[in-house]
Design a protein around this motif. Structure first.
Motif, PDB file in Angstrom:
ATOM      1  N   HIS A 164      -8.136  -1.817   7.079  1.00  0.00           N
ATOM      2  CA  HIS A 164      -8.656  -0.837   6.115  1.00  0.00           C
ATOM      3  C   HIS A 164      -8.431   0.594   6.579  1.00  0.00           C
ATOM      4  O   HIS A 164      -7.949   1.447   5.821  1.00  0.00           O
ATOM      5  N   ALA A 165      -8.733   0.897   7.823  1.00  0.00           N
ATOM      6  CA  ALA A 165      -8.619   2.269   8.339  1.00  0.00           C
ATOM      7  C   ALA A 165      -7.158   2.730   8.449  1.00  0.00           C
ATOM      8  O   ALA A 165      -6.902   3.935   8.484  1.00  0.00           O
ATOM      9  N   ILE A 166      -6.240   1.822   8.475  1.00  0.00           N
ATOM     10  CA  ILE A 166      -4.825   2.178   8.518  1.00  0.00           C
ATOM     11  C   ILE A 166      -4.356   2.655   7.146  1.00  0.00           C
ATOM     12  O   ILE A 166      -3.597   3.611   7.023  1.00  0.00           O
ATOM     13  N   TYR A 167      -4.838   1.989   6.097  1.00  0.00           N
ATOM     14  CA  TYR A 167      -4.367   2.255   4.740  1.00  0.00           C
ATOM     15  C   TYR A 167      -5.222   3.248   3.942  1.00  0.00           C
ATOM     16  O   TYR A 167      -4.721   3.869   3.012  1.00  0.00           O
ATOM     17  N   PHE A 168      -6.497   3.381   4.299  1.00  0.00           N
ATOM     18  CA  PHE A 168      -7.419   4.231   3.529  1.00  0.00           C
ATOM     19  C   PHE A 168      -8.286   5.066   4.457  1.00  0.00           C
ATOM     20  O   PHE A 168      -8.737   4.588   5.488  1.00  0.00           O
ATOM     21  N   SER A 169      -8.515   6.310   4.059  1.00  0.00           N
ATOM     22  CA  SER A 169      -9.456   7.160   4.800  1.00  0.00           C
ATOM     23  C   SER A 169     -10.571   7.555   3.851  1.00  0.00           C
ATOM     24  O   SER A 169     -10.322   8.000   2.738  1.00  0.00           O
ATOM     25  N   GLU A 170     -11.773   7.311   4.284  1.00  0.00           N
ATOM     26  CA  GLU A 170     -12.961   7.589   3.457  1.00  0.00           C
ATOM     27  C   GLU A 170     -13.310   9.051   3.526  1.00  0.00           C
ATOM     28  O   GLU A 170     -13.361   9.641   4.600  1.00  0.00           O
ATOM     29  N   PHE A 223       2.198  -1.398   7.161  1.00  0.00           N
ATOM     30  CA  PHE A 223       2.328  -0.168   7.943  1.00  0.00           C
ATOM     31  C   PHE A 223       3.400  -0.295   9.020  1.00  0.00           C
ATOM     32  O   PHE A 223       4.067   0.677   9.349  1.00  0.00           O
ATOM     33  N   SER A 224       3.593  -1.485   9.562  1.00  0.00           N
ATOM     34  CA  SER A 224       4.618  -1.671  10.590  1.00  0.00           C
ATOM     35  C   SER A 224       6.014  -1.460  10.015  1.00  0.00           C
ATOM     36  O   SER A 224       6.854  -0.790  10.628  1.00  0.00           O
ATOM     37  N   CYS A 225       6.257  -2.004   8.829  1.00  0.00           N
ATOM     38  CA  CYS A 225       7.544  -1.776   8.159  1.00  0.00           C
ATOM     39  C   CYS A 225       7.749  -0.279   7.928  1.00  0.00           C
ATOM     40  O   CYS A 225       8.826   0.258   8.201  1.00  0.00           O
ATOM     41  N   HIS A 226       6.715   0.369   7.415  1.00  0.00           N
ATOM     42  CA  HIS A 226       6.794   1.811   7.152  1.00  0.00           C
ATOM     43  C   HIS A 226       7.182   2.561   8.415  1.00  0.00           C
ATOM     44  O   HIS A 226       8.101   3.380   8.425  1.00  0.00           O
ATOM     45  N   ASN A 227       6.470   2.289   9.495  1.00  0.00           N
ATOM     46  CA  ASN A 227       6.683   3.043  10.728  1.00  0.00           C
ATOM     47  C   ASN A 227       8.047   2.762  11.365  1.00  0.00           C
ATOM     48  O   ASN A 227       8.574   3.601  12.080  1.00  0.00           O
ATOM     49  N   GLU A 228       8.619   1.601  11.071  1.00  0.00           N
ATOM     50  CA  GLU A 228       9.957   1.293  11.576  1.00  0.00           C
ATOM     51  C   GLU A 228      11.052   1.971  10.754  1.00  0.00           C
ATOM     52  O   GLU A 228      12.122   2.267  11.284  1.00  0.00           O
ATOM     53  N   LEU A 229      10.773   2.230   9.473  1.00  0.00           N
ATOM     54  CA  LEU A 229      11.819   2.734   8.584  1.00  0.00           C
ATOM     55  C   LEU A 229      11.729   4.221   8.248  1.00  0.00           C
ATOM     56  O   LEU A 229      12.708   4.805   7.813  1.00  0.00           O
ATOM     57  N   GLU A 230      10.577   4.828   8.436  1.00  0.00           N
ATOM     58  CA  GLU A 230      10.391   6.242   8.101  1.00  0.00           C
ATOM     59  C   GLU A 230      10.372   7.086   9.377  1.00  0.00           C
ATOM     60  O   GLU A 230      10.203   6.559  10.475  1.00  0.00           O
ATOM     61  N   ASN A 231      10.482   8.404   9.220  1.00  0.00           N
ATOM     62  CA  ASN A 231      10.442   9.301  10.388  1.00  0.00           C
ATOM     63  C   ASN A 231       9.054   9.899  10.573  1.00  0.00           C
ATOM     64  O   ASN A 231       8.904  10.902  11.266  1.00  0.00           O
ATOM     65  N   HIS A 232       8.047   9.293   9.951  1.00  0.00           N
ATOM     66  CA  HIS A 232       6.648   9.689  10.122  1.00  0.00           C
ATOM     67  C   HIS A 232       5.798   8.419  10.128  1.00  0.00           C
ATOM     68  O   HIS A 232       6.236   7.376   9.650  1.00  0.00           O
ATOM     69  N   SER A 233       4.603   8.513  10.690  1.00  0.00           N
ATOM     70  CA  SER A 233       3.695   7.368  10.714  1.00  0.00           C
ATOM     71  C   SER A 233       3.024   7.198   9.359  1.00  0.00           C
ATOM     72  O   SER A 233       2.876   8.159   8.604  1.00  0.00           O
ATOM     73  N   PHE A 234       2.607   5.970   9.067  1.00  0.00           N
ATOM     74  CA  PHE A 234       1.907   5.700   7.818  1.00  0.00           C
ATOM     75  C   PHE A 234       0.646   6.542   7.774  1.00  0.00           C
ATOM     76  O   PHE A 234      -0.152   6.518   8.699  1.00  0.00           O
ATOM     77  N   GLU A 235       0.474   7.273   6.701  1.00  0.00           N
ATOM     78  CA  GLU A 235      -0.706   8.112   6.533  1.00  0.00           C
ATOM     79  C   GLU A 235      -1.630   7.460   5.509  1.00  0.00           C
ATOM     80  O   GLU A 235      -1.219   7.194   4.375  1.00  0.00           O
ATOM     81  N   PRO A 236      -2.887   7.189   5.894  1.00  0.00           N
ATOM     82  CA  PRO A 236      -3.800   6.531   4.965  1.00  0.00           C
ATOM     83  C   PRO A 236      -4.105   7.389   3.742  1.00  0.00           C
ATOM     84  O   PRO A 236      -4.087   8.617   3.809  1.00  0.00           O
ATOM     85  N   TRP A 237      -4.373   6.702   2.629  1.00  0.00           N
ATOM     86  CA  TRP A 237      -4.699   7.396   1.383  1.00  0.00           C
ATOM     87  C   TRP A 237      -6.149   7.852   1.433  1.00  0.00           C
ATOM     88  O   TRP A 237      -7.040   7.061   1.719  1.00  0.00           O
ATOM     89  N   ASN A 259       0.837  -1.202   0.000  1.00  0.00           N
ATOM     90  CA  ASN A 259       0.000   0.000   0.000  1.00  0.00           C
ATOM     91  C   ASN A 259       0.870   1.249   0.000  1.00  0.00           C
ATOM     92  O   ASN A 259       1.944   1.268   0.588  1.00  0.00           O
ATOM     93  N   LYS A 260       0.352   2.294  -0.640  1.00  0.00           N
ATOM     94  CA  LYS A 260       1.088   3.548  -0.773  1.00  0.00           C
ATOM     95  C   LYS A 260       0.731   4.489   0.376  1.00  0.00           C
ATOM     96  O   LYS A 260      -0.443   4.722   0.660  1.00  0.00           O
ATOM     97  N   CYS A 261       1.747   5.014   1.030  1.00  0.00           N
ATOM     98  CA  CYS A 261       1.570   6.004   2.089  1.00  0.00           C
ATOM     99  C   CYS A 261       1.271   7.361   1.447  1.00  0.00           C
ATOM    100  O   CYS A 261       1.966   7.779   0.520  1.00  0.00           O
ATOM    101  N   TYR A 262       0.274   8.046   1.950  1.00  0.00           N
ATOM    102  CA  TYR A 262      -0.095   9.338   1.380  1.00  0.00           C
ATOM    103  C   TYR A 262       0.987  10.389   1.608  1.00  0.00           C
ATOM    104  O   TYR A 262       1.219  11.238   0.762  1.00  0.00           O
ATOM    105  N   SER A 263       1.680  10.300   2.709  1.00  0.00           N
ATOM    106  CA  SER A 263       2.698  11.291   3.046  1.00  0.00           C
ATOM    107  C   SER A 263       3.941  11.170   2.163  1.00  0.00           C
ATOM    108  O   SER A 263       4.367  12.148   1.555  1.00  0.00           O
ATOM    109  N   CYS A 264       4.531   9.997   2.076  1.00  0.00           N
ATOM    110  CA  CYS A 264       5.786   9.839   1.334  1.00  0.00           C
ATOM    111  C   CYS A 264       5.606   9.266  -0.066  1.00  0.00           C
ATOM    112  O   CYS A 264       6.559   9.219  -0.842  1.00  0.00           O
ATOM    113  N   LYS A 265       4.399   8.796  -0.375  1.00  0.00           N
ATOM    114  CA  LYS A 265       4.060   8.264  -1.715  1.00  0.00           C
ATOM    115  C   LYS A 265       4.888   7.036  -2.091  1.00  0.00           C
ATOM    116  O   LYS A 265       5.117   6.752  -3.254  1.00  0.00           O
TER     117      LYS A 265
END
Length: 107
Positions: free
Chosen positions: A99-105, A39-53, A27-33
């Motif tokens: 779903h709510a982690i990766y997408f925001s309605e 999301f766990s990998c993202h949050n361990e490797l980036e300096n921001h939390s995964f932002e839902p699309w 899944n694509k993070c809205y913040s870093c694209k």
């Protein structure tokens, strides 16, 4: 080939957190694209939390990637099938729990 970021363990983009035969969606993070294995990998490797699309009714953004064949999908393509439309690899149906982690309605 589109890069899948994360703590991956194989060429299908499966990571140390989710690595069953059907865990092939990135899944694509809205913040870093960037596409991440989870999301766990993202949050361990980036300096921001995964932002839902943000999902709007008619968005055609490509935000989901099949790790098996690299086919990019819109949210709607992904949500309307239990497998990749291009390579027919099945997806993990339990991903709906996140779903709510990766997408925001948005309406």
């Amino acid at each position: 080939m589109t890069q899948i970021f994360g703590l991956t363990i194989d060429s299908f983009g499966r990571c140390v957190h989710y690595h069953s035969a059907v865990d092939i969606v990135a899944n694509k993070c809205y913040s870093c694209k960037k596409y991440y294995a989870c999301f766990s990998c993202h949050n361990e490797l980036e300096n921001h939390s995964f932002e839902p699309w943000p999902i709007e009714k008619k968005t055609m953004d490509k935000v989901v990637l099949c790790g098996a064949c690299q086919h990019e999908m819109t949210y709607f393509d992904y949500q309307s099938s239990e497998k990749c439309r291009q390579c027919q690899q099945p997806f993990n149906l339990n991903c709906m729990k996140h779903h709510a982690i990766y997408f925001s309605e948005k309406n």
